[in-house]
Each structure stands twice: as C-alpha cells, then as structure tokens.
Design a protein around this motif. Structure first.
Motif, PDB file in Angstrom:
ATOM      1  N   ILE A 153       0.864  -1.186   0.000  1.00  0.00           N
ATOM      2  CA  ILE A 153       0.000   0.000   0.000  1.00  0.00           C
ATOM      3  C   ILE A 153       0.899   1.234   0.000  1.00  0.00           C
ATOM      4  CG2 ILE A 153      -1.753   1.272   1.311  1.00  0.00           C
ATOM      5  CD1 ILE A 153      -2.821  -1.407   0.358  1.00  0.00           C
ATOM      6  N   GLU A 154       0.726   2.093  -1.012  1.00  0.00           N
ATOM      7  CA  GLU A 154       1.600   3.265  -1.109  1.00  0.00           C
ATOM      8  C   GLU A 154       1.113   4.396  -0.212  1.00  0.00           C
ATOM      9  OE1 GLU A 154       2.706   4.309  -5.078  1.00  0.00           O
ATOM     10  OE2 GLU A 154       3.803   6.097  -4.449  1.00  0.00           O
ATOM     11  N   THR A 155       2.054   5.036   0.478  1.00  0.00           N
ATOM     12  CA  THR A 155       1.730   6.228   1.266  1.00  0.00           C
ATOM     13  C   THR A 155       1.436   7.371   0.295  1.00  0.00           C
ATOM     14  OG1 THR A 155       4.067   6.830   1.315  1.00  0.00           O
ATOM     15  CG2 THR A 155       3.228   5.586   3.196  1.00  0.00           C
ATOM     16  N   LEU A 178       6.748   3.210   0.775  1.00  0.00           N
ATOM     17  CA  LEU A 178       6.955   4.576   1.248  1.00  0.00           C
ATOM     18  C   LEU A 178       7.470   5.443   0.103  1.00  0.00           C
ATOM     19  CD1 LEU A 178       7.597   6.104   4.320  1.00  0.00           C
ATOM     20  CD2 LEU A 178       9.775   6.148   3.168  1.00  0.00           C
ATOM     21  N   ASP A 179       6.682   6.450  -0.273  1.00  0.00           N
ATOM     22  CA  ASP A 179       7.083   7.371  -1.332  1.00  0.00           C
ATOM     23  C   ASP A 179       7.565   8.661  -0.667  1.00  0.00           C
ATOM     24  OD1 ASP A 179       6.847   9.540  -3.290  1.00  0.00           O
ATOM     25  OD2 ASP A 179       5.911   8.064  -4.603  1.00  0.00           O
ATOM     26  N   THR A 180       8.826   9.014  -0.896  1.00  0.00           N
ATOM     27  CA  THR A 180       9.398  10.168  -0.177  1.00  0.00           C
ATOM     28  C   THR A 180       8.700  11.478  -0.538  1.00  0.00           C
ATOM     29  OG1 THR A 180      11.107  10.391  -1.882  1.00  0.00           O
ATOM     30  CG2 THR A 180      11.695   9.137   0.100  1.00  0.00           C
ATOM     31  N   CYS A 181       8.349  11.653  -1.813  1.00  0.00           N
ATOM     32  CA  CYS A 181       7.634  12.868  -2.212  1.00  0.00           C
ATOM     33  C   CYS A 181       6.277  12.917  -1.522  1.00  0.00           C
ATOM     34  CB  CYS A 181       7.464  12.921  -3.738  1.00  0.00           C
ATOM     35  SG  CYS A 181       6.317  14.186  -4.315  1.00  0.00           S
ATOM     36  N   HIS A 182       5.602  11.779  -1.493  1.00  0.00           N
ATOM     37  CA  HIS A 182       4.255  11.754  -0.909  1.00  0.00           C
ATOM     38  C   HIS A 182       4.282  12.031   0.593  1.00  0.00           C
ATOM     39  CE1 HIS A 182       2.749   8.965  -4.389  1.00  0.00           C
ATOM     40  NE2 HIS A 182       3.250  10.105  -4.815  1.00  0.00           N
ATOM     41  N   VAL A 183       5.200  11.390   1.327  1.00  0.00           N
ATOM     42  CA  VAL A 183       5.200  11.617   2.789  1.00  0.00           C
ATOM     43  C   VAL A 183       5.641  13.052   3.105  1.00  0.00           C
ATOM     44  CG1 VAL A 183       5.404   9.189   3.487  1.00  0.00           C
ATOM     45  CG2 VAL A 183       7.483  10.556   3.192  1.00  0.00           C
ATOM     46  N   VAL A 240      10.593   1.456  -1.400  1.00  0.00           N
ATOM     47  CA  VAL A 240      10.704   2.900  -1.193  1.00  0.00           C
ATOM     48  C   VAL A 240      10.720   3.570  -2.567  1.00  0.00           C
ATOM     49  CG1 VAL A 240      12.166   4.789  -0.355  1.00  0.00           C
ATOM     50  CG2 VAL A 240      11.923   2.711   1.011  1.00  0.00           C
ATOM     51  N   HIS A 241       9.848   4.549  -2.758  1.00  0.00           N
ATOM     52  CA  HIS A 241       9.895   5.384  -3.960  1.00  0.00           C
ATOM     53  C   HIS A 241      10.729   6.607  -3.628  1.00  0.00           C
ATOM     54  CE1 HIS A 241       5.961   3.691  -5.916  1.00  0.00           C
ATOM     55  NE2 HIS A 241       6.996   2.894  -6.051  1.00  0.00           N
ATOM     56  N   VAL A 242      11.848   6.754  -4.319  1.00  0.00           N
ATOM     57  CA  VAL A 242      12.776   7.851  -4.031  1.00  0.00           C
ATOM     58  C   VAL A 242      12.520   8.989  -5.008  1.00  0.00           C
ATOM     59  CG1 VAL A 242      15.194   8.502  -3.793  1.00  0.00           C
ATOM     60  CG2 VAL A 242      14.479   6.181  -3.200  1.00  0.00           C
ATOM     61  N   ASN A 243      11.848  10.019  -4.542  1.00  0.00           N
ATOM     62  CA  ASN A 243      11.527  11.169  -5.387  1.00  0.00           C
ATOM     63  C   ASN A 243      11.748  12.448  -4.596  1.00  0.00           C
ATOM     64  OD1 ASN A 243      10.268   9.489  -7.493  1.00  0.00           O
ATOM     65  ND2 ASN A 243       8.615   9.190  -6.013  1.00  0.00           N
ATOM     66  N   ASP A 244      12.288  13.472  -5.256  1.00  0.00           N
ATOM     67  CA  ASP A 244      12.264  14.793  -4.654  1.00  0.00           C
ATOM     68  C   ASP A 244      10.871  15.367  -4.914  1.00  0.00           C
ATOM     69  OD1 ASP A 244      13.218  17.073  -3.336  1.00  0.00           O
ATOM     70  OD2 ASP A 244      15.153  16.985  -4.346  1.00  0.00           O
ATOM     71  N   ARG A 294       3.782  16.283  -6.639  1.00  0.00           N
ATOM     72  CA  ARG A 294       4.463  16.519  -7.915  1.00  0.00           C
ATOM     73  C   ARG A 294       5.945  16.202  -7.720  1.00  0.00           C
ATOM     74  NH1 ARG A 294       3.754  21.686 -10.808  1.00  0.00           N
ATOM     75  NH2 ARG A 294       4.476  20.424 -12.558  1.00  0.00           N
ATOM     76  N   HIS A 295       6.395  15.171  -8.417  1.00  0.00           N
ATOM     77  CA  HIS A 295       7.754  14.675  -8.226  1.00  0.00           C
ATOM     78  C   HIS A 295       8.775  15.601  -8.883  1.00  0.00           C
ATOM     79  CE1 HIS A 295       6.001  10.311  -7.907  1.00  0.00           C
ATOM     80  NE2 HIS A 295       5.338  11.192  -7.195  1.00  0.00           N
ATOM     81  N   GLU A 296       9.975  15.641  -8.295  1.00  0.00           N
ATOM     82  CA  GLU A 296      11.063  16.444  -8.859  1.00  0.00           C
ATOM     83  C   GLU A 296      12.320  15.588  -8.916  1.00  0.00           C
ATOM     84  OE1 GLU A 296      12.500  18.317 -10.822  1.00  0.00           O
ATOM     85  OE2 GLU A 296      11.746  20.262 -10.105  1.00  0.00           O
ATOM     86  N   LEU A 315      13.155   5.006  -8.319  1.00  0.00           N
ATOM     87  CA  LEU A 315      13.010   6.408  -8.728  1.00  0.00           C
ATOM     88  C   LEU A 315      11.794   6.567  -9.630  1.00  0.00           C
ATOM     89  CD1 LEU A 315      16.751   6.780  -9.662  1.00  0.00           C
ATOM     90  CD2 LEU A 315      15.655   8.228  -7.939  1.00  0.00           C
ATOM     91  N   GLU A 316      10.994   7.594  -9.344  1.00  0.00           N
ATOM     92  CA  GLU A 316       9.857   7.962 -10.211  1.00  0.00           C
ATOM     93  C   GLU A 316       9.954   9.450 -10.523  1.00  0.00           C
ATOM     94  OE1 GLU A 316       6.899   6.907  -7.167  1.00  0.00           O
ATOM     95  OE2 GLU A 316       6.087   5.537  -8.650  1.00  0.00           O
ATOM     96  N   THR A 317      11.191   9.914 -10.692  1.00  0.00           N
ATOM     97  CA  THR A 317      11.420  11.328 -10.954  1.00  0.00           C
ATOM     98  C   THR A 317      11.099  11.622 -12.417  1.00  0.00           C
ATOM     99  OG1 THR A 317      13.708  10.707 -11.323  1.00  0.00           O
ATOM    100  CG2 THR A 317      13.172  11.573  -9.155  1.00  0.00           C
TER     101      THR A 317
HETATM  102 FE    FE Z   1       5.187   6.556  -5.888  1.00  0.00          FE
END
Ligand code: FE
Ligand code: FE
Ligand code: ZN
Length: 296
Positions: free
Chosen positions: A150-152, A184-189, A218-222, A233-235, A263-265
C-alpha cells in the motif's frame, strides 16, 4: 561497479520487446532492480501475457544478477479500491486487482504497489473499511504469494493512506496481513507533512507504528512543493524541496538494505534521468548542475 545498492527506476514496457525491453532499459541505467506496469498505468486494459516476452526478459535479468523477489509491479492507478459509491465499479476493480496479482506472479515478481484510493467525500474511515473489505475479497480468491504494498499518499484531493497511521490501520484490519506491506514514497510523505530530512526519525516513526519489516518498497523522489503541501508533484534529485542529501541518506540507509528503492522522478526534455540519479545515489555524491546536459 558496486552492485550492492538495491536501486532502480520505473521502466516502460512497450512493443516490440515488452518485458525484454523493460529489463534492457533497467540494465542501461545500471540498476539492480526496477518497477513497471503490466500495461498502461491509466487504464486496466491488459495485453495477454504470452505476447509480452516474459521468458526472454526473465532470462536476461537472471543473467544480470537481478533478484526477482525485489522487482516491483505497480497496479494501474485508475482503480479506486476504496470507492463505496459504485458497487458496479467495485467488481471491475477487484477483477483488475486479482488479474494484476496473477500477472505479477507470471512475471516472477513478488510485490504489487497499490494506491489505496480516494474517499470521494465519504470520509477516510469508511474508505479504509471499504478498501480492507476489497483486499480480503481479492486475497480470498488469489492463489499467488504476491504481496500488495500500500503506497503512502500525499493527501491530494480525497486520497486516503496519507500517513503511517492509515497504513497501519489497513494492515491491521485486513485478514491476510502476510499478504500486505507498505510502499513509502518520499515525495508523498513529504507532501503529507513528514520531515524527510530527518531520515532516522522518519524510519524510527515508521518502525514504531508499522514496523520496518512491513516496508516492501521505497519510492525515491524529490518534491516540487513544500512540506505539507498535499500536492504530489515529483522532482529530480536535488532540485526539489527535500534535497539530495536526505534522499541519498535514505537510499543508502543500512536498515533499508534489502528494500528495493525506485526512482519515479520526471523525464527531462523527454530523456530519462535515471542513470545519472542512480550513479549519484550509488556514489553518495551530488553532481552540481547534473541536469544541465539534458536541458542543452
Ligand atoms: Fe510513488
Ligand atoms: Fe504510485
Ligand atoms: Zn506521486
């Protein structure tokens, strides 16, 4: 090259090579894992498995030392498994998810990332209840060992699942807890209000509420937006409000060694940034102005 960091990006799956092409794309980024959709992300139409060059892709990834247990599939994001308003849609949603579990299994992957959905005005409690009921239905009809992560979420609109507490509730209420985990999506949290710059505190909080053993991806996104903006909005790494240092520390964190980092940048000028972003994370070194060559 150090191959130890479990890092990759989302990759495409297009004709004529399909899965073979996805694996080739991941290899071209020097990735050690990857994430893909088994069809278009925005709809649930799916090509038959026998057209997708799965055997060829699996042979190539084994040759390159990828661990299939760490390869991630993302469910189409059109479905809303928390929608109680439309029982007619729910049947289609559950059918889609059961099919996605089977498809994930057929690719040899073990993790399916799912957005928990939107409450559409019915309130988060009710939506979580609906989601859990649907997950129970899905798992009761599914014979695979694929786990749903389940994605945050960022809390955009009426999204549920914005914090550790929501995820914990979903995991606790479901009758098939061994089939569930968290992405865990870093942009989302960050957009949901967590301070991603305090990496150790973030992981401690996750561990206290959910348990790090339930963290599957872990989704690593700025992020383009400030903390708490609820935008999603991912960066690209180092160009957003989180910054490279924290994302790099998280990606290399010893507690997350066995967790695939994805990465989903955004693409830059229609070019994938992933080989550069993966290299910087692996080297633990930010390259000033790394984006410039894409913009030239
Ligand atoms: Fe994501
Ligand atoms: Fe997602
Ligand atoms: Zn997002």
């Amino acid at each position: 090259m150090a191959k130890d960091l479990l890092i990759g990006s989302h990759v495409a799956m297009n004709g004529p090579d399909y899965y073979l092409g996805s694996v080739k794309e991941a290899i071209s980024y020097n990735a050690t894992t990857f994430m893909f959709y088994t069809g278009a992300p925005q709809n649930s139409y799916r090509k038959p498995l026998n057209e997708l060059k799965i055997e060829e892709g699996r042979a190539l990834l084994k040759e390159h030392g990828f661990d299939e247990n760490k390869i991630v599939v993302h469910a189409p994001y059109i479905i809303n498994p928390a929608n109680k308003n439309r029982p007619d849609l729910l049947e289609l949603t559950n059918k889609t998810l059961i099919s996605e579990l089977r498809r994930t299994y057929a690719f040899g992957a073990k993790i399916l990332v799912l957005h928990p959905g939107n409450h559409l005005g019915l309130g988060a409690e009710e939506a979580i209840q609906t989601l859990v009921e649907n997950l129970d239905t899905i798992f009761s009809q599914d014979g695979t060992d694929v786990r749903i992560a389940i994605e945050t979420m960022a809390g955009n609109g009426s999204e549920i699942g914005t914090g550790c507490e929501d995820a914990k509730k979903i995991l606790d209420l479901c009758h098939y807890p061994e089939r569930l985990g968290v992405c865990l999506d870093t942009c989302h949290v960050h957009d949901a209000g967590y301070n991603v710059n305090e990496v150790d505190d973030l992981l401690a909080e996750f561990d206290r509420i959910i348990g790090l053993d339930r963290l599957l991806v872990v989704h690593v996104n700025d992020s383009k937006n400030i903390r708490g903006a609820h935008k999603d909005r991912h960066e690209n790494l180092g160009y957003g409000e989180i910054g490279f240092e924290a994302l790099c520390k998280l990606a290399n964190h010893p507690l997350l060694r066995d967790v695939p980092k994805i990465l989903e940048t955004p693409y830059i000028n229609e070019k994938a940034p992933y080989s550069d972003e993966i290299r910087m994370l692996r080297d633990e070194k930010f390259i000033d102005g790394w984006k410039d060559k894409y913009l030239a």
